[in-house]
Design a protein around this motif. Sequence first.
Motif, PDB file in Angstrom:
ATOM      1  N   MET A 125       0.852  -1.185   0.000  1.00  0.00           N
ATOM      2  CA  MET A 125       0.000   0.000   0.000  1.00  0.00           C
ATOM      3  C   MET A 125       0.892   1.240   0.000  1.00  0.00           C
ATOM      4  O   MET A 125       1.804   1.345   0.805  1.00  0.00           O
ATOM      5  N   GLU A 126       0.617   2.133  -0.904  1.00  0.00           N
ATOM      6  CA  GLU A 126       1.409   3.361  -1.011  1.00  0.00           C
ATOM      7  C   GLU A 126       0.532   4.566  -0.686  1.00  0.00           C
ATOM      8  O   GLU A 126      -0.554   4.722  -1.249  1.00  0.00           O
ATOM      9  N   ILE A 127       1.030   5.406   0.234  1.00  0.00           N
ATOM     10  CA  ILE A 127       0.382   6.679   0.548  1.00  0.00           C
ATOM     11  C   ILE A 127       1.444   7.745   0.296  1.00  0.00           C
ATOM     12  O   ILE A 127       2.561   7.651   0.824  1.00  0.00           O
ATOM     13  N   ARG A 128       1.129   8.738  -0.536  1.00  0.00           N
ATOM     14  CA  ARG A 128       2.120   9.770  -0.840  1.00  0.00           C
ATOM     15  C   ARG A 128       1.435  11.095  -1.152  1.00  0.00           C
ATOM     16  O   ARG A 128       0.230  11.154  -1.378  1.00  0.00           O
ATOM     17  N   MET A 129       2.257  12.150  -1.159  1.00  0.00           N
ATOM     18  CA  MET A 129       1.767  13.467  -1.572  1.00  0.00           C
ATOM     19  C   MET A 129       1.399  13.403  -3.053  1.00  0.00           C
ATOM     20  O   MET A 129       2.116  12.777  -3.847  1.00  0.00           O
ATOM     21  N   ILE A 130       0.295  14.048  -3.391  1.00  0.00           N
ATOM     22  CA  ILE A 130      -0.122  14.141  -4.790  1.00  0.00           C
ATOM     23  C   ILE A 130      -0.486  15.589  -5.086  1.00  0.00           C
ATOM     24  O   ILE A 130      -0.567  16.422  -4.184  1.00  0.00           O
ATOM     25  N   GLN A 131      -0.725  15.879  -6.344  1.00  0.00           N
ATOM     26  CA  GLN A 131      -1.085  17.232  -6.782  1.00  0.00           C
ATOM     27  C   GLN A 131      -2.589  17.455  -6.643  1.00  0.00           C
ATOM     28  O   GLN A 131      -3.382  16.507  -6.664  1.00  0.00           O
TER      29      GLN A 131
END
Length: 145
Positions: A1-7
Amino acid sequence: MEIRMIQASEVIPLRHEVLRPHQPIEACMYPDDHAEETFHLGGIKNGRVVAIGTFSKRSFEQDSELTYQLRGMATSPDVRGEGFGKALIEEARNVLVERQARGWWCNARLVAVPFYERIGLTIASESFEIEGIGPHHVMVDRFKA
């Protein structure tokens, strides 16, 4: 599972699909989306954004220590129950602690209240109606000192 900053542009499709499907796409663009202190998190599965949350620097009127507001939290129906929402909030807490926030708040739809309670938020208002969307409660997450 990936959680990251997005635009900001990456949150709009899921906001529209899940939160405002019967409104024009413009209703999914929030005034603070491009503010310097705002950040957007995305849960990614198979290269696709499946969960979103936007945190804007906006103090809660009744408690000025709660300096960020969560708006537009949504999870794709395809992945509900897989833990993306919880993981996204955990990452947001990490980011907010790094930014020296003491906590955050949101206007939670009544259907989302049990989710927020499970991850530690508390209800901070009576039920109120947001026109065109439905009943909500203000919920808060205070960080332990």
